[in-house]
Design a protein around this motif. Structure first.
Motif, short mmCIF file in Angstrom:
data_model
loop_
_atom_site.label_atom_id
_atom_site.label_comp_id
_atom_site.label_asym_id
_atom_site.label_seq_id
_atom_site.Cartn_x
_atom_site.Cartn_y
_atom_site.Cartn_z
N UNK A 1 60.39 -25.68 -13.54
CA UNK A 1 60.68 -24.47 -13.23
C UNK A 1 61.76 -23.71 -14.23
N UNK A 2 62.24 -22.44 -13.94
CA UNK A 2 63.25 -21.93 -14.63
C UNK A 2 64.40 -21.24 -13.78
N UNK A 3 65.47 -21.70 -14.33
CA UNK A 3 66.84 -21.14 -13.72
C UNK A 3 66.99 -19.70 -14.07
N UNK A 4 67.16 -18.94 -13.17
CA UNK A 4 67.42 -17.45 -13.66
C UNK A 4 68.69 -16.91 -12.76
N UNK A 5 69.20 -15.94 -13.18
CA UNK A 5 70.38 -15.21 -12.62
C UNK A 5 69.82 -14.78 -11.14
N UNK A 6 70.46 -14.82 -9.86
CA UNK A 6 70.03 -14.46 -8.72
C UNK A 6 69.59 -12.95 -8.88
N UNK A 7 70.23 -12.05 -9.67
CA UNK A 7 69.98 -10.60 -9.52
C UNK A 7 68.58 -10.06 -10.39
N UNK A 8 67.95 -11.21 -10.95
CA UNK A 8 66.86 -11.17 -11.77
C UNK A 8 65.72 -11.70 -10.85
N UNK A 9 65.89 -12.49 -9.73
CA UNK A 9 64.90 -12.87 -8.66
C UNK A 9 63.76 -11.88 -8.37
N UNK A 10 62.68 -12.31 -8.42
CA UNK A 10 61.45 -11.58 -8.12
C UNK A 10 60.76 -12.27 -6.82
N UNK A 11 59.78 -11.44 -6.37
CA UNK A 11 59.08 -11.96 -5.15
C UNK A 11 58.94 -13.59 -4.84
N UNK A 12 58.26 -14.23 -5.74
CA UNK A 12 57.93 -15.76 -5.54
C UNK A 12 59.25 -16.77 -6.05
N UNK A 13 60.48 -15.96 -6.55
CA UNK A 13 61.43 -16.93 -6.90
C UNK A 13 62.34 -17.37 -5.83
N UNK B 1 65.89 -18.03 -4.21
CA UNK B 1 67.30 -18.04 -4.55
C UNK B 1 68.13 -19.10 -3.72
N UNK B 2 68.91 -19.77 -4.55
CA UNK B 2 69.75 -20.75 -3.89
C UNK B 2 71.16 -20.41 -3.66
N UNK B 3 71.67 -20.50 -2.43
CA UNK B 3 72.91 -19.93 -2.08
C UNK B 3 73.82 -21.25 -2.01
N UNK B 4 75.21 -21.23 -2.19
CA UNK B 4 76.05 -22.16 -1.98
C UNK B 4 77.43 -21.58 -1.38
N UNK B 5 77.70 -22.17 -0.41
CA UNK B 5 78.83 -21.60 0.36
C UNK B 5 78.78 -20.08 0.43
N UNK B 6 77.77 -19.61 0.98
CA UNK B 6 77.60 -18.17 1.27
C UNK B 6 77.41 -17.11 0.18
N UNK B 7 77.27 -17.76 -1.01
CA UNK B 7 76.93 -16.63 -2.09
C UNK B 7 75.69 -17.27 -2.94
N UNK B 8 74.95 -16.39 -3.34
CA UNK B 8 73.66 -16.67 -4.20
C UNK B 8 74.34 -17.14 -5.59
N UNK B 9 73.91 -18.18 -6.15
CA UNK B 9 74.39 -18.75 -7.39
C UNK B 9 73.26 -18.81 -8.31
#
Length: 141
Positions: free
Chosen positions: A22-34, A36-44
């Protein structure tokens, strides 16, 4: 924005993401099938998963790195072990999986099917039945 490399959570998940190709990307660049992993209430960070065909290629490349030689240069017993690992990881449920693996191992599709059949027969025989060598046989392909 790129995911912060010094973020402990990103550091923690990176080996897993690398292992699956896989590829790590910024949460604001996430698309349909990506994912998003959150930690302590925020998308990391977000994870872009590979296509299935790319996953098999990635697994084969990792096995090559692990063995230190091209898979076609492995001995028969090690190739059988590789086929066992690939079966456990679902490689043969993919279209053209057997053909892709056969090419990587430098064997025929028939040989890959023999390895799979042998493994399934040994599993069906149950514990203590031993392999063909223990039963006095030559062991097939």
């Amino acid at each position: 924005m790129t995911p912060p490399a010094d973020e402990p959570f990103v550091t923690a998940v990176k080996p897993l993401v690398d292992a699956i190709g896989g590829e790590l990307i910024a949460p604001d660049r996430a698309q349909g099938d990506d994912v998003v992993l959150s930690w302590e209430g925020r998308a990391v960070v977000a994870v872009r998963l590979p296509h299935l065909s790319a996953s098999l290629d990635h697994i084969l490349a990792e096995l090559r790195r692990r063995h230190g030689v091209p898979l076609r240069d492995l001995d028969r017993r090690t190739k059988q072990s590789v086929v066992r690992v690939l079966e456990q990881r679902g490689a043969f449920s993919m279209r053209h999986g057997v053909e892709t693996v056969a090419t990587a191992l430098g064997v025929s599709r028939f040989t890959v099917y023999n390895y799979l059949n042998r493994e399934n027969a040994e599993r069906a025989a149950g514990p203590g039945a031993g392999g063909p060598e223990e039963r006095g046989g030559a062991g097939g392909a």
